[in-house]
Every structure is written in structure tokens, then in C-alpha cells.
Design an enzyme around this catalytic site. Structure first.
Site, PDB file in Angstrom:
ATOM      1  N   ARG A 125     -28.361  25.989 -10.886  1.00  0.00           N
ATOM      2  CA  ARG A 125     -27.663  26.393  -9.665  1.00  0.00           C
ATOM      3  C   ARG A 125     -28.334  25.755  -8.454  1.00  0.00           C
ATOM      4  NH1 ARG A 125     -23.637  30.585 -10.151  1.00  0.00           N
ATOM      5  NH2 ARG A 125     -22.497  29.574 -11.818  1.00  0.00           N
ATOM      6  N   ARG A 159     -41.686  22.408 -15.914  1.00  0.00           N
ATOM      7  CA  ARG A 159     -41.088  23.428 -16.785  1.00  0.00           C
ATOM      8  C   ARG A 159     -39.587  23.551 -16.615  1.00  0.00           C
ATOM      9  NH1 ARG A 159     -44.945  27.985 -18.540  1.00  0.00           N
ATOM     10  NH2 ARG A 159     -46.951  27.023 -18.264  1.00  0.00           N
ATOM     11  N   ARG A 192     -17.330  32.105 -10.924  1.00  0.00           N
ATOM     12  CA  ARG A 192     -18.699  32.315 -10.426  1.00  0.00           C
ATOM     13  C   ARG A 192     -19.116  31.235  -9.439  1.00  0.00           C
ATOM     14  NH1 ARG A 192     -22.084  35.985 -14.263  1.00  0.00           N
ATOM     15  NH2 ARG A 192     -20.347  37.093 -15.183  1.00  0.00           N
ATOM     16  N   SER A 240     -26.973  36.789  -8.334  1.00  0.00           N
ATOM     17  CA  SER A 240     -25.932  37.723  -8.733  1.00  0.00           C
ATOM     18  C   SER A 240     -26.520  39.126  -8.887  1.00  0.00           C
ATOM     19  CB  SER A 240     -25.294  37.273 -10.048  1.00  0.00           C
ATOM     20  OG  SER A 240     -26.284  37.232 -11.044  1.00  0.00           O
ATOM     21  N   GLY A 288     -31.836  32.083  -8.954  1.00  0.00           N
ATOM     22  CA  GLY A 288     -32.592  32.294 -10.183  1.00  0.00           C
ATOM     23  C   GLY A 288     -32.515  31.090 -11.110  1.00  0.00           C
ATOM     24  N   ARG A 311     -33.258  34.582  -1.184  1.00  0.00           N
ATOM     25  CA  ARG A 311     -32.767  34.620  -2.564  1.00  0.00           C
ATOM     26  C   ARG A 311     -31.252  34.576  -2.537  1.00  0.00           C
ATOM     27  NH1 ARG A 311     -31.801  35.918  -7.577  1.00  0.00           N
ATOM     28  NH2 ARG A 311     -30.803  37.893  -8.153  1.00  0.00           N
ATOM     29  N   ASP A 344     -20.955  41.606 -11.894  1.00  0.00           N
ATOM     30  CA  ASP A 344     -20.513  42.591 -12.887  1.00  0.00           C
ATOM     31  C   ASP A 344     -20.633  43.986 -12.283  1.00  0.00           C
ATOM     32  OD1 ASP A 344     -23.308  41.301 -13.759  1.00  0.00           O
ATOM     33  OD2 ASP A 344     -23.432  43.456 -13.995  1.00  0.00           O
TER      34      ASP A 344
END
Ligand code: HPA
Length: 234
Positions: A24, A43, A217, A90, A20, A87, A204
């Protein structure tokens, strides 16, 4: 070059990993790929192409949520010919047996709505992962010694959810976790006859309120990248 991706023809690999977060994508490309080259900055949605064990790979941000992912996945598939889209992201766990840092391989993804709703209308299409990718990712995760769960997830339209009753029903029906992108990735892969999978790390836990500290993470994210790359070229 497309409206949202500044890459030239041939600069996107057949295999694309989609985190996402664009930063990353940069971190994963610089950490795991040989000779990573930035091929998109439109962008601020960074994309990189390099090689992994001699295979050409693109790692490109998808943004958050299905409308954003849909833009990038459509252009990657329709204009750049991407064949395998994985994909990496998280998720929030929805089952007591799922722990922080566990990996979830999304066999299917439920949703209230997706950008494909205009096509499906009254149909509840069941988006599902490519089985060969799923099974190869499962083996790769087992080989790494990562606790892994395979099953259904929920692709939500909102992070700040106001439907505790719906989350209860999802938990009751065995849904492993919530995230915000996989269902539409699977829809698009089905429509264009491509391979797709979502490899997710639990960041989470909705039942306990626990969350992974930011210091941990990165390691979990690295495991996912390696699982995804191994699965793509198995
Ligand atoms: N909700 C939606 N998406 C998420 C979550 C969540 O709790 N955690 C990580 N991605």
C-alpha cells in the site's frame, strides 16, 4: 541507515504516512507523489519518498500490530527526525452508526497493552492525536464529502479476538472501531514531542459481520491518503 530502514541520511521527509501494508505504501507513493523513490526495502518493508504539491513526503509501511509499528516509528523519529507521522489504515467498526467505507479520525486510542507498558507500568496513559492534524483532517474529509467520525478507538494486540465481552464493553463506552497500531504511534509521538494522527477507513463491521469487498478497498484507501496529505500541510 538503521537496523530496519536502509534509507540514507536526508532520504526521509519530515512528514511520514504509515500504512500497515508495504505494498500500500508503494501504491500510494506511485499514485499520489511526484518523483517517488524507493528508500527502503529491508525485510520487504517498502518506503518511498517523493513530493506532494511541492512538499517532501515519505510513505513507509509500518507492518501489522504495535510491536512492528514501534520499530519503524522509533527509527523514523529518533534516527531520521520525522516530525509528523500519520497512520493510514483499516479498522473494524464497533458502533451501529458507523458504516463500511466511513472514515474514522482517532482522537484517542485505548489498549490492553502497548510496547510502552514497560515505561508506564501502573499508569493508564491516555494517548491522543495532535489536535491541529485532527482538525485539519476533519475539514479535509468533510470537503471530500466522506462520512467521518471523530472519537476513541481501540488498538488491539490481536486480530483474531477471543474477548467478545471486552468488545461489548468497548461498544458500550462509545469506542468507534478496532485496529492494531494507533495507541503506540500516539505514545511515541507524545514521548518525542512529534505530531501524530490515525486516519482509518472502516473495512469491516464487528456488529453486522459485513466487510468491504477487495475491489472497493483501493478507492477508500485513496481517500485516506488525500485526507492525510491535506491535513499534514494545512
Ligand atoms: N480487528 C483488528 N484490526 C482490524 C480489524 C479488526 O476487526 N479490521 C481492520 N483492522
Amino acid at each position: 541507515m538503521t537496523i530496519h530502514i536502509g534509507a540514507k541520511p536526508g532520504e526521509i521527509a519530515d512528514t511520514v504516512l504509515l500504512p500497515g501494508d508495504p505494498y500500500r505504501a508503494k501504491w500510494a507513493a506511485e499514485t499520489f507523489l511526484d518523483n517517488p523513490r524507493c528508500i527502503n526495502q529491508v525485510r520487504g518493508m517498502l518506503g518511498y519518498t517523493g513530493t506532494w504539491r511541492g512538499h517532501s513526503v515519505t510513505i513507509h509501511g509500518s507492518g501489522m500490530g504495535m510491536p512492528s509499528l514501534s520499530i519503524y516509528a522509533n527509527e523514523l523519529i529518533r534516527d531520521f527526525g520525522a516530525q509528523t507521522l500519520i497512520r493510514i489504515g483499516s479498522c473494524g467498526a464497533m458502533q451501529p452508526q458507523v458504516g463500511l467505507r466511513d472514515v474514522i479520525l482517532a482522537q484517542t486510542a485505548s489498549s490492553i497493552s502497548t510496547p510502552s507498558r514497560g515505561i508506564f507500568r501502573e499508569l493508564n496513559f491516555a494517548p491522543c492525536a495532535d489536535f491541529a492534524l485532527l482538525s485539519a483532517a476533519h475539514k479535509a474529509a468533510q470537503d471530500k464529502g466522506v462520512t467521518t467520525h471523530v472519537g476513541g478507538i481501540y488498538s488491539s494486540d490481536v486480530f483474531y479476538d477471543e474477548r467478545p465481552d471486552l468488545n461489548e464493553q468497548l461498544t458500550r463506552h462509545g469506542v468507534l472501531a478496532v485496529e492494531m497500531e494507533a495507541a503506540e504511534l500516539y505514545n511515541l509521538a507524545a514521548r518525542h514531542n512529534r505530531r501524530a494522527l490515525a486516519v482509518l477507513t472502516v473495512s469491516d463491521h464487528l456488529l453486522t459481520g459485513k466487510a468491504l469487498p477487495s475491489s472497493e478497498r483501493e478507492q477508500s484507501f485513496g481517500d485516506m491518503v488525500e485526507i492525510a496529505l491535506t491535513a499534514a500541510f494545512s
